[in-house]
Design an enzyme around this catalytic site. Structure first.
Site, PDB file in Angstrom:
ATOM      1  N   LYS A  91       0.820  -1.211   0.000  1.00 32.95           N
ATOM      2  CA  LYS A  91       0.000   0.000   0.000  1.00 32.95           C
ATOM      3  C   LYS A  91       0.859   1.269   0.000  1.00 32.95           C
ATOM      4  O   LYS A  91       2.038   1.231   0.385  1.00 32.95           O
ATOM      5  CB  LYS A  91      -0.940  -0.018   1.213  1.00 32.95           C
ATOM      6  CG  LYS A  91      -1.958  -1.176   1.161  1.00 32.95           C
ATOM      7  CD  LYS A  91      -2.949  -1.081   2.319  1.00 32.95           C
ATOM      8  CE  LYS A  91      -4.008  -2.186   2.228  1.00 32.95           C
ATOM      9  NZ  LYS A  91      -5.044  -2.049   3.267  1.00 32.95           N
ATOM     10  N   TYR A 109     -12.547  -2.823  -3.638  1.00 31.38           N
ATOM     11  CA  TYR A 109     -13.125  -2.712  -2.295  1.00 31.38           C
ATOM     12  C   TYR A 109     -14.650  -2.579  -2.375  1.00 31.38           C
ATOM     13  O   TYR A 109     -15.254  -1.862  -1.567  1.00 31.38           O
ATOM     14  CB  TYR A 109     -12.496  -1.544  -1.542  1.00 31.38           C
ATOM     15  CG  TYR A 109     -11.100  -1.828  -1.014  1.00 31.38           C
ATOM     16  CD1 TYR A 109     -10.779  -3.050  -0.415  1.00 31.38           C
ATOM     17  CD2 TYR A 109     -10.094  -0.861  -1.080  1.00 31.38           C
ATOM     18  CE1 TYR A 109      -9.509  -3.315   0.072  1.00 31.38           C
ATOM     19  CE2 TYR A 109      -8.810  -1.112  -0.584  1.00 31.38           C
ATOM     20  CZ  TYR A 109      -8.531  -2.346  -0.008  1.00 31.38           C
ATOM     21  OH  TYR A 109      -7.266  -2.600   0.496  1.00 31.38           O
ATOM     22  N   PHE A 129     -15.977   4.635   6.498  1.00 28.03           N
ATOM     23  CA  PHE A 129     -14.537   4.894   6.398  1.00 28.03           C
ATOM     24  C   PHE A 129     -14.010   4.827   4.970  1.00 28.03           C
ATOM     25  O   PHE A 129     -12.830   5.106   4.738  1.00 28.03           O
ATOM     26  CB  PHE A 129     -13.745   3.945   7.305  1.00 28.03           C
ATOM     27  CG  PHE A 129     -13.888   2.481   6.964  1.00 28.03           C
ATOM     28  CD1 PHE A 129     -13.152   1.906   5.933  1.00 28.03           C
ATOM     29  CD2 PHE A 129     -14.762   1.664   7.676  1.00 28.03           C
ATOM     30  CE1 PHE A 129     -13.277   0.564   5.611  1.00 28.03           C
ATOM     31  CE2 PHE A 129     -14.896   0.310   7.367  1.00 28.03           C
ATOM     32  CZ  PHE A 129     -14.148  -0.235   6.325  1.00 28.03           C
ATOM     33  N   ARG A 162       1.861  -7.004   9.298  1.00 27.35           N
ATOM     34  CA  ARG A 162       1.148  -5.901   9.963  1.00 27.35           C
ATOM     35  C   ARG A 162       1.593  -5.777  11.424  1.00 27.35           C
ATOM     36  O   ARG A 162       1.753  -4.679  11.944  1.00 27.35           O
ATOM     37  CB  ARG A 162      -0.369  -6.110   9.844  1.00 27.35           C
ATOM     38  CG  ARG A 162      -0.890  -5.842   8.424  1.00 27.35           C
ATOM     39  CD  ARG A 162      -2.320  -6.321   8.243  1.00 27.35           C
ATOM     40  NE  ARG A 162      -2.887  -5.914   6.954  1.00 27.35           N
ATOM     41  CZ  ARG A 162      -4.024  -6.384   6.474  1.00 27.35           C
ATOM     42  NH1 ARG A 162      -4.729  -7.285   7.158  1.00 27.35           N
ATOM     43  NH2 ARG A 162      -4.473  -5.967   5.305  1.00 27.35           N
ATOM     44  N   ASN A 203      -2.364  -0.232   6.892  1.00 26.77           N
ATOM     45  CA  ASN A 203      -1.852  -1.520   7.371  1.00 26.77           C
ATOM     46  C   ASN A 203      -0.954  -2.241   6.365  1.00 26.77           C
ATOM     47  O   ASN A 203      -0.941  -3.457   6.281  1.00 26.77           O
ATOM     48  CB  ASN A 203      -3.011  -2.402   7.851  1.00 26.77           C
ATOM     49  CG  ASN A 203      -4.067  -2.597   6.788  1.00 26.77           C
ATOM     50  OD1 ASN A 203      -3.885  -2.169   5.645  1.00 26.77           O
ATOM     51  ND2 ASN A 203      -5.153  -3.245   7.132  1.00 26.77           N
ATOM     52  N   HIS A 236      -2.249  -5.376   1.229  1.00 26.74           N
ATOM     53  CA  HIS A 236      -3.481  -6.118   0.944  1.00 26.74           C
ATOM     54  C   HIS A 236      -3.090  -7.523   0.534  1.00 26.74           C
ATOM     55  O   HIS A 236      -2.103  -7.708  -0.175  1.00 26.74           O
ATOM     56  CB  HIS A 236      -4.268  -5.462  -0.206  1.00 26.74           C
ATOM     57  CG  HIS A 236      -5.291  -6.401  -0.797  1.00 26.74           C
ATOM     58  ND1 HIS A 236      -6.542  -6.559  -0.241  1.00 26.74           N
ATOM     59  CD2 HIS A 236      -5.222  -7.272  -1.839  1.00 26.74           C
ATOM     60  CE1 HIS A 236      -7.201  -7.480  -0.945  1.00 26.74           C
ATOM     61  NE2 HIS A 236      -6.426  -7.929  -1.915  1.00 26.74           N
ATOM     62  N   GLU A 262      -8.762 -11.152  -8.428  1.00 24.44           N
ATOM     63  CA  GLU A 262      -7.884  -9.999  -8.148  1.00 24.44           C
ATOM     64  C   GLU A 262      -6.631 -10.011  -9.020  1.00 24.44           C
ATOM     65  O   GLU A 262      -6.165  -8.947  -9.457  1.00 24.44           O
ATOM     66  CB  GLU A 262      -7.516  -9.977  -6.651  1.00 24.44           C
ATOM     67  CG  GLU A 262      -8.724  -9.658  -5.776  1.00 24.44           C
ATOM     68  CD  GLU A 262      -8.422  -9.628  -4.281  1.00 24.44           C
ATOM     69  OE1 GLU A 262      -7.271  -9.941  -3.889  1.00 24.44           O
ATOM     70  OE2 GLU A 262      -9.336  -9.292  -3.513  1.00 24.44           O
TER      71      GLU A 262
HETATM   72  N1  UDP Z   1     -10.295  -0.811   6.674  1.00 21.98           N
HETATM   73  C1  UDP Z   1     -10.405   0.341   7.456  1.00 21.98           C
HETATM   74  N2  UDP Z   1     -11.250   0.309   8.539  1.00 21.98           N
HETATM   75  C2  UDP Z   1     -11.961  -0.794   8.872  1.00 21.98           C
HETATM   76  C3  UDP Z   1     -11.852  -1.945   8.076  1.00 21.98           C
HETATM   77  C4  UDP Z   1     -10.999  -1.926   6.989  1.00 21.98           C
HETATM   78  O1  UDP Z   1      -9.772   1.354   7.176  1.00 21.98           O
HETATM   79  O2  UDP Z   1     -12.712  -0.760   9.876  1.00 21.98           O
HETATM   80  C5  UDP Z   1      -9.389  -0.802   5.506  1.00 21.98           C
HETATM   81  C6  UDP Z   1      -8.045  -1.469   5.801  1.00 21.98           C
HETATM   82  O3  UDP Z   1      -7.031  -0.758   5.089  1.00 21.98           O
HETATM   83  C7  UDP Z   1      -8.238  -2.854   5.215  1.00 21.98           C
HETATM   84  C8  UDP Z   1      -9.110  -2.555   4.002  1.00 21.98           C
HETATM   85  O4  UDP Z   1      -9.984  -1.519   4.437  1.00 21.98           O
HETATM   86  O5  UDP Z   1      -7.008  -3.486   4.916  1.00 21.98           O
HETATM   87  C9  UDP Z   1      -9.894  -3.734   3.477  1.00 21.98           C
HETATM   88  O6  UDP Z   1     -10.698  -4.240   4.521  1.00 21.98           O
HETATM   89  P1  UDP Z   1     -10.890  -5.817   4.700  1.00 21.98           P
HETATM   90  O7  UDP Z   1     -11.988  -6.013   5.681  1.00 21.98           O
HETATM   91  O8  UDP Z   1     -11.004  -6.474   3.373  1.00 21.98           O
HETATM   92  O9  UDP Z   1      -9.509  -6.242   5.452  1.00 21.98           O
HETATM   93  P2  UDP Z   1      -8.213  -7.026   4.937  1.00 21.98           P
HETATM   94  O10 UDP Z   1      -8.687  -8.128   4.023  1.00 21.98           O
HETATM   95  O11 UDP Z   1      -7.322  -6.035   4.231  1.00 21.98           O
HETATM   96  O12 UDP Z   1      -7.561  -7.559   6.191  1.00 21.98           O
HETATM   97 MG    MG Z   2      -9.932  -7.969   2.359  1.00 19.97          MG
END
Ligand code: UDP
Ligand code: MG
Length: 157
Positions: A9, A49, A57, A102, A112, A115, A126
């Site tokens: 990221k 997303y 958010f 992370r 974080n 991805h 993807e």
């Molecule tokens: N994210 C955020 N706030 C939240 C949940 C997710 O900012 O409460 C962001 C975070 O950068 C995350 C991304 O949205 O990596 C995608 O969310 P997902 O639930 O798919 O999590 P991941 O698969 O990345 O762990």
């Molecule tokens: Mg995800």
């Protein structure tokens, strides 16, 4: 062999840790099938997303994902999707275990670092989203036979 998609990221690009992230995957023994730097458009981000666009958010997430380029990376290995998710750790970096990417590199639930695809089906979608066919390479890894046992070779390759 199974493939998965990683996005390093913009926060990781800005902090100068993209090499550390790539190194972790290389050291683990995942083969890099494709890697490139790119800016994410509004369109590709909304698609990527889609499960989050309605969340409060999302505007913050969008801004953070467009603050610099990302590095997209296609990694290959036995059970690569699950293995890479374990290496990455849970979404909120403050709760991610030490030893995970992370857990070791971030204090944030949003910024974080990386991805990673969350299922084999999504990984296929993807990888297609971020890579053209000719950007993925099938070169043979010279060390595969030292990275996997005979039974695993029969099962996964
Ligand atoms: N994210 C955020 N706030 C939240 C949940 C997710 O900012 O409460 C962001 C975070 O950068 C995350 C991304 O949205 O990596 C995608 O969310 P997902 O639930 O798919 O999590 P991941 O698969 O990345 O762990
Ligand atoms: Mg995800």
């Amino acid at each position: 062999m199974e493939r998965t998609l990683i996005l390093i990221k913009p926060n990781a690009i800005q902090r100068g840790i993209m090499g550390d992230i790539v190194t972790r995957f290389e050291r683990k023994g995942l083969r890099i099938a494709g890697i490139k730097m790119m800016y994410l458009t509004d369109e590709i981000l909304a698609e990527h997303y889609a499960h989050l666009v309605e969340r409060p958010f999302y505007p913050f997430l969008k801004a953070s994902m467009q603050a610099a380029p990302v590095v997209a990376c296609c990694l290959e290995g036995a059970e690569a999707v699950e293995t890479v998710r374990l290496m990455v750790g849970v979404t909120n970096s403050r709760k991610a275990l030490p030893g995970t990417i992370r857990g070791d590199f971030s204090m944030s639930g949003e910024q974080n670092v990386v991805h990673a695809s969350d299922s084999v089906e999504n990984a296929i979608i993807e990888i297609k989203r971020f890579f053209k066919e000719e950007e993925l390479f099938d070169y043979e890894s010279a060390v595969t036979r030292f990275e996997y046992g005979g039974e695993e070779t029969a099962k996964f390759m």
